[in-house]
Design a protein around this motif. Structure first.
Motif, PDB file in Angstrom:
ATOM      1  N   ALA A 146      -1.859  -5.722 -11.662  1.00 15.40           N
ATOM      2  CA  ALA A 146      -2.932  -6.696 -11.449  1.00 15.40           C
ATOM      3  C   ALA A 146      -4.258  -6.208 -12.023  1.00 15.40           C
ATOM      4  O   ALA A 146      -5.082  -7.012 -12.456  1.00 15.40           O
ATOM      5  CB  ALA A 146      -3.090  -6.990  -9.964  1.00 15.40           C
ATOM      6  N   THR A 147      -4.468  -4.895 -12.041  1.00 20.48           N
ATOM      7  CA  THR A 147      -5.763  -4.384 -12.492  1.00 20.48           C
ATOM      8  C   THR A 147      -5.733  -3.850 -13.927  1.00 20.48           C
ATOM      9  O   THR A 147      -6.706  -4.004 -14.652  1.00 20.48           O
ATOM     10  CB  THR A 147      -6.270  -3.277 -11.555  1.00 20.48           C
ATOM     11  N   HIS A 148      -4.631  -3.207 -14.324  1.00 21.39           N
ATOM     12  CA  HIS A 148      -4.541  -2.578 -15.647  1.00 21.39           C
ATOM     13  C   HIS A 148      -3.241  -2.991 -16.327  1.00 21.39           C
ATOM     14  O   HIS A 148      -2.348  -2.171 -16.555  1.00 21.39           O
ATOM     15  CB  HIS A 148      -4.600  -1.054 -15.527  1.00 21.39           C
ATOM     16  N   ARG A 149      -3.140  -4.254 -16.651  1.00 24.94           N
ATOM     17  CA  ARG A 149      -1.897  -4.822 -17.172  1.00 24.94           C
ATOM     18  C   ARG A 149      -1.439  -4.134 -18.463  1.00 24.94           C
ATOM     19  O   ARG A 149      -0.268  -3.805 -18.614  1.00 24.94           O
ATOM     20  CB  ARG A 149      -2.091  -6.312 -17.403  1.00 24.94           C
ATOM     21  N   TYR A 151       5.634  -9.828 -12.286  1.00 24.24           N
ATOM     22  CA  TYR A 151       4.926 -11.008 -11.789  1.00 24.24           C
ATOM     23  C   TYR A 151       5.893 -12.093 -11.327  1.00 24.24           C
ATOM     24  O   TYR A 151       5.658 -12.765 -10.324  1.00 24.24           O
ATOM     25  CB  TYR A 151       3.989 -11.568 -12.850  1.00 24.24           C
ATOM     26  N   HIS A 180       0.786  -1.228   0.000  1.00 28.45           N
ATOM     27  CA  HIS A 180       0.000   0.000   0.000  1.00 28.45           C
ATOM     28  C   HIS A 180       0.822   1.284   0.000  1.00 28.45           C
ATOM     29  O   HIS A 180       0.295   2.333  -0.391  1.00 28.45           O
ATOM     30  CB  HIS A 180      -0.959   0.008   1.188  1.00 28.45           C
ATOM     31  N   ARG A 229      -0.075  -3.517  -7.766  1.00 26.78           N
ATOM     32  CA  ARG A 229      -1.515  -3.285  -7.816  1.00 26.78           C
ATOM     33  C   ARG A 229      -1.960  -2.846  -9.202  1.00 26.78           C
ATOM     34  O   ARG A 229      -2.978  -3.312  -9.723  1.00 26.78           O
ATOM     35  CB  ARG A 229      -1.927  -2.245  -6.780  1.00 26.78           C
ATOM     36  N   ALA A 230      -1.193  -1.954  -9.817  1.00 21.54           N
ATOM     37  CA  ALA A 230      -1.559  -1.490 -11.159  1.00 21.54           C
ATOM     38  C   ALA A 230      -1.430  -2.610 -12.181  1.00 21.54           C
ATOM     39  O   ALA A 230      -2.271  -2.746 -13.074  1.00 21.54           O
ATOM     40  CB  ALA A 230      -0.666  -0.313 -11.553  1.00 21.54           C
TER      41      ALA A 230
END
Length: 84
Positions: free
Chosen positions: A52-55, A69, A40, A49-50
């Motif tokens: 994982a959501t917006h590869r 990864y 965080h 985090r980015a």
């Protein structure tokens, strides 16, 4: 086993817990808090985090998502292998 970790504590009425188990619980909570803070509040956490959501967007910004990864998997394997 450390000499000071052989005692028995009474954390709740009617239960007995060896000091070693309390130490393991405390170390697990510290590791979880450290991972939470890393994910965080650091740049690496932001990239994870980015990614994982917006590869696709992260890849377009120049981040090697496959390497990211791989690093996350390796770090998880390292943490999983520590108790062994």
């Amino acid at each position: 086993m450390p000499a000071g970790a052989v005692g028995i504590r009474h954390p709740a009425a009617g239960s007995r817990l060896p000091d070693v188990r309390l130490l393991v619980i405390a170390l697990g909570l510290a590791a979880a808090a450290g991972l939470f803070a890393m994910i965080h509040w650091t740049r690496v956490g932001m990239l994870v985090r980015a990614g994982a959501t917006h590869r696709q967007m992260v890849r377009a910004l120049g981040v090697n998502v496959a390497l990211l990864y791989t690093a996350v998997f390796g770090f998880g394997a390292l943490i999983a292998g520590l108790p062994a």
